[in-house]
Design a protein around this motif. Sequence first.
Motif, short mmCIF file in Angstrom:
data_model
loop_
_atom_site.label_atom_id
_atom_site.label_comp_id
_atom_site.label_asym_id
_atom_site.label_seq_id
_atom_site.Cartn_x
_atom_site.Cartn_y
_atom_site.Cartn_z
N TRP A 13 158.48 91.44 4.89
CA TRP A 13 157.95 91.91 6.18
C TRP A 13 158.70 93.15 6.64
O TRP A 13 158.10 94.13 7.08
CB TRP A 13 158.07 90.78 7.19
N HIS A 16 157.82 96.20 4.08
CA HIS A 16 156.47 96.73 3.96
C HIS A 16 155.73 96.85 5.29
O HIS A 16 154.84 97.70 5.42
CB HIS A 16 155.65 95.86 3.00
N VAL A 17 156.08 96.04 6.26
CA VAL A 17 155.42 96.14 7.57
C VAL A 17 156.23 97.05 8.49
O VAL A 17 155.68 97.97 9.11
CB VAL A 17 155.23 94.74 8.20
N LYS A 18 157.53 96.80 8.59
CA LYS A 18 158.38 97.63 9.45
C LYS A 18 158.95 98.84 8.72
O LYS A 18 159.64 99.66 9.32
CB LYS A 18 159.51 96.78 10.03
N PRO A 185 149.99 90.81 8.57
CA PRO A 185 150.48 92.18 8.31
C PRO A 185 151.11 92.35 6.93
O PRO A 185 150.95 93.39 6.29
CB PRO A 185 151.51 92.40 9.42
N ILE A 186 151.84 91.34 6.45
CA ILE A 186 152.43 91.45 5.11
C ILE A 186 151.35 91.58 4.05
O ILE A 186 151.41 92.43 3.16
CB ILE A 186 153.31 90.22 4.79
N ALA A 189 149.86 95.08 4.33
CA ALA A 189 150.75 96.19 4.02
C ALA A 189 151.23 96.19 2.58
O ALA A 189 151.60 97.24 2.05
CB ALA A 189 151.96 96.17 4.95
N SER A 190 151.23 95.05 1.91
CA SER A 190 151.85 94.95 0.60
C SER A 190 150.85 94.98 -0.54
O SER A 190 151.19 94.64 -1.67
CB SER A 190 152.68 93.66 0.52
N THR A 234 147.86 91.67 15.12
CA THR A 234 148.26 92.09 13.77
C THR A 234 148.49 93.59 13.71
O THR A 234 149.48 94.06 13.17
CB THR A 234 147.19 91.66 12.75
N GLU A 237 151.84 95.03 14.97
CA GLU A 237 153.03 94.92 14.14
C GLU A 237 153.09 95.99 13.05
O GLU A 237 154.15 96.25 12.48
CB GLU A 237 153.09 93.53 13.48
N LEU A 238 151.94 96.60 12.75
CA LEU A 238 151.89 97.61 11.68
C LEU A 238 152.20 98.99 12.24
O LEU A 238 151.67 99.39 13.27
CB LEU A 238 150.50 97.63 11.05
N LYS A 242 151.32 102.99 8.12
CA LYS A 242 150.76 101.91 7.30
C LYS A 242 149.28 101.70 7.62
O LYS A 242 148.47 101.41 6.73
CB LYS A 242 151.55 100.63 7.54
#
Length: 335
Positions: A13, A16-18, A185-186, A189-190, A234, A237-238, A242
Amino acid sequence: MKIEMGESLFYSWLRHVKECQVVQTNWKPSPTWQLNGEEELKRFMSITDEHFQNKYGYGIYKNNSLSQLLMQAEVDALGISMSDDETEIYAIDVAFHESGLNYGDRQETVTRVIKKFIRTALCLIGYFDITKGEIIFASPKIHNAVTNDLEPCIEDLNTLLFEHNYHFTVRIIANDDFNEMVLEPILIASDGISDTSELFMRGYQLVKMFGDDRRQWKLRVPKVAVSQAVSDVTLSELKIGKIAQTFLREALEDGKVDEEEINLMRTKEYSKSVFGIDFPLLVLASEEYDSIRYYAKPLVIKGEQYRLCSQWYEVSANNDRPFLLSWLEKHGAIV
């Protein structure tokens, strides 16, 4: 070495998200490190001890000294995100209790969580000499009675931190928020990441590999579903970059934009007025362009390779986020 799924989850997280360039799990202070502002830390510890004892009857520290408190510290996942604008730090404790978060009785559970928040803040101040960041306690299941007790305490703690010029944001991520703020989000983003060191991501990829349409699994988020429906929680958080790399790229490659607009996206004027950015949104990969301003991964639109602009900002003086979200909503890329 013991590997915790929760720590692996937040390792992914943070990366890739933060978009943290530096991430460590199981962070602990060393007894050889110098502690900055020790007297101020003791004073804040005393203030919080008195506040939570008088207002709620919670004995946060149980007669621990500052040194004892800090030597007990362990942050499950610590991340640092560095950009041109600022450096952001995230400190996360995560607990997986199948029957719901439980450190004993209800009062003890609340007390332990508040203690974790304060101890982490004191570590960041004392060992990193910073006073700004996010401190998170995350658990997929916390009973309503516990969250109801925690919420006013967290509000009080954020106020106390702010009053003493510590600009940390303390928050809980639990229950439905855990799914919307962390898991979804993971998975968005991933996409395409295959780092074998990331236990959670490898586990998810294995399940997805053998999944089929007859099964309904909450964590399965097919690419089509992601592009059509995503909650505001969601999205919050991105990071904007991203969102551009995921939803904007997909909209462009899926033919949601006509040729006329594609040509306009290659101009600085249109890109500035519609997206708020200072460079053309798209450049042809075959042409000369300032590569530092564009993502390396090409995108293909009607057989032609382009590069997508990477210069996205979301600070008070230059916030491109509402421009991008408005365009995505207008073109049905997010619902």
